[in-house]
Design a protein around this motif. Sequence first.
Motif, PDB file in Angstrom:
ATOM      1  N   GLU A 185      -2.937  63.136 -36.936  1.00 16.88           N
ATOM      2  CA  GLU A 185      -1.541  63.306 -37.310  1.00 16.88           C
ATOM      3  C   GLU A 185      -0.800  64.193 -36.314  1.00 16.88           C
ATOM      4  O   GLU A 185       0.352  63.940 -35.961  1.00 16.88           O
ATOM      5  N   GLN A 188      -0.263  62.144 -33.206  1.00 15.92           N
ATOM      6  CA  GLN A 188       0.778  61.157 -33.444  1.00 15.92           C
ATOM      7  C   GLN A 188       2.152  61.808 -33.458  1.00 15.92           C
ATOM      8  O   GLN A 188       3.127  61.233 -32.958  1.00 15.92           O
ATOM      9  N   ASP A 192       5.144  60.868 -31.084  1.00 20.51           N
ATOM     10  CA  ASP A 192       6.458  60.547 -31.650  1.00 20.51           C
ATOM     11  C   ASP A 192       7.545  61.385 -30.993  1.00 20.51           C
ATOM     12  O   ASP A 192       8.629  60.885 -30.693  1.00 20.51           O
ATOM     13  N   TRP A 248      -0.757  53.396 -29.549  1.00 20.03           N
ATOM     14  CA  TRP A 248       0.169  52.664 -30.410  1.00 20.03           C
ATOM     15  C   TRP A 248       0.668  53.528 -31.548  1.00 20.03           C
ATOM     16  O   TRP A 248      -0.050  54.379 -32.085  1.00 20.03           O
ATOM     17  N   ARG A 249       1.910  53.277 -31.941  1.00 21.87           N
ATOM     18  CA  ARG A 249       2.502  53.881 -33.138  1.00 21.87           C
ATOM     19  C   ARG A 249       3.074  52.764 -33.986  1.00 21.87           C
ATOM     20  O   ARG A 249       3.797  51.900 -33.491  1.00 21.87           O
ATOM     21  N   ARG A 251       5.446  51.335 -36.917  1.00 20.87           N
ATOM     22  CA  ARG A 251       6.703  51.586 -37.611  1.00 20.87           C
ATOM     23  C   ARG A 251       6.870  50.515 -38.699  1.00 20.87           C
ATOM     24  O   ARG A 251       6.127  49.534 -38.728  1.00 20.87           O
ATOM     25  N   GLU A 255       5.888  47.677 -33.740  1.00 24.80           N
ATOM     26  CA  GLU A 255       4.765  48.422 -33.184  1.00 24.80           C
ATOM     27  C   GLU A 255       5.189  48.910 -31.802  1.00 24.80           C
ATOM     28  O   GLU A 255       5.655  48.119 -30.976  1.00 24.80           O
TER      29      GLU A 255
END
Length: 421
Positions: A185, A188, A192, A248-249, A251, A255
């Motif tokens: 987290e 990430q 972000d 990768w993130r 949403r 993606e």
Amino acid sequence: MHAHNAARQGVAVGRGAVDAPGMGRRRRRTGDDWKVLARACTTLLERVPELVDEHLTELHAYEPAYGRIVPYDQHWQEAHEAIRIGIEMISAPRHSPRRDLEHAELMGRRRAEQGMPLELVVHAYRHAGHLVWDALIEGAGPDAAQLAALMQSATTVWSAVDAQADRASEAYRATEAELRRRTDEQLQALLDALLQGQRGPELVARAAAGLDLPELGRYAVVVLRPDRREEREPFHRQVRGEGLRFLWRMRADCEIGVVALDGGTDLDALAELLDGRCPGPGGISPVVTGLTELGRARRLAELALRTCPPGTRQVVRLDRRMAGALIVGQPDLAELLVTDVLGGLLELDPADRAVLLETLDAWLDCEGSAGRAAGRLYCHRNTVFNRLRRLEQLTARSLSRPRDLTEMTLALDAFRLTAPG
């Protein structure tokens, strides 16, 4: 030597291997056996500091990492408490609260947080169990009756050790998973922040270290919009490419991939890898030269994605869609362009209008060759000429004048990209 050998023989009995020498067939456990065990445990409590010293000495000799991970004084106190509670619980009434398991759970969590390998945690519990059992047998001395009584309690002792090791392992794994989730987290969140355009030196340094990425390097951002109506595995789990590293993130509606490109990999390789494999459209940013540029790259990739007409599954590069990007980036001007240039066409029947625009599109794709456009449209080349002349009449523009041609090309793109549906 006698005590040591008796202890090891006792372990064998506890594990169900053989009977102790001279004991004959194993007898049933009695209340007196329990009393013998309780007295032995009470006596053994006085030797706990000695057992802890021996325990830590042998652990450190077995694996020096014990001493590197846990300070000696802290380890000694923890081992002292664990062995003391373990001895007390061996002879405690059957339904007593399992303080040994509570302590094992605490230690499992703590060792995971300290980064001690799980196999060393389990080894420590097994080793402590052997020391305690050896000491119990040694305390019996040559008393055959007392030794036989203790042998009947071997299962109790080793069941307690197994339960402690199991509880510590469970707590360790749960804590390890939680720590991994927290770390993920945090990483990430750093990614972000970069994708949102934050570029402070401290943030970039933390992101580079945590994500194992160079602060200065060749990056591109990919934004994919998969078709959510399809039952499928997330696309980012399927894509692999030599010379390309993806982060990768996910949403709600897309993606987002940060792509680290090695020195010999370019956008052609990335586009070839993605195009035709993603169940939906996508956009690829130009190459940027550092983590601080990821926010800009994301915006450009989203702009590239917006140049994909509805219903397409292309993954397009922004540097190949500059005109379309200008159009979707200025929706008010795009609407004015369509109205001004294609005003006459907009009054036609939709089917008639679609034929004329399709002809113009084919003619542009065929580099102004009416013959090639006719082959693509399955009609005569004179039909293509007739349709193009009609387009010139309706738009009051000439396809032979470069400025007029540019306006009509942009207007065609604007209509395709901004028309509803």
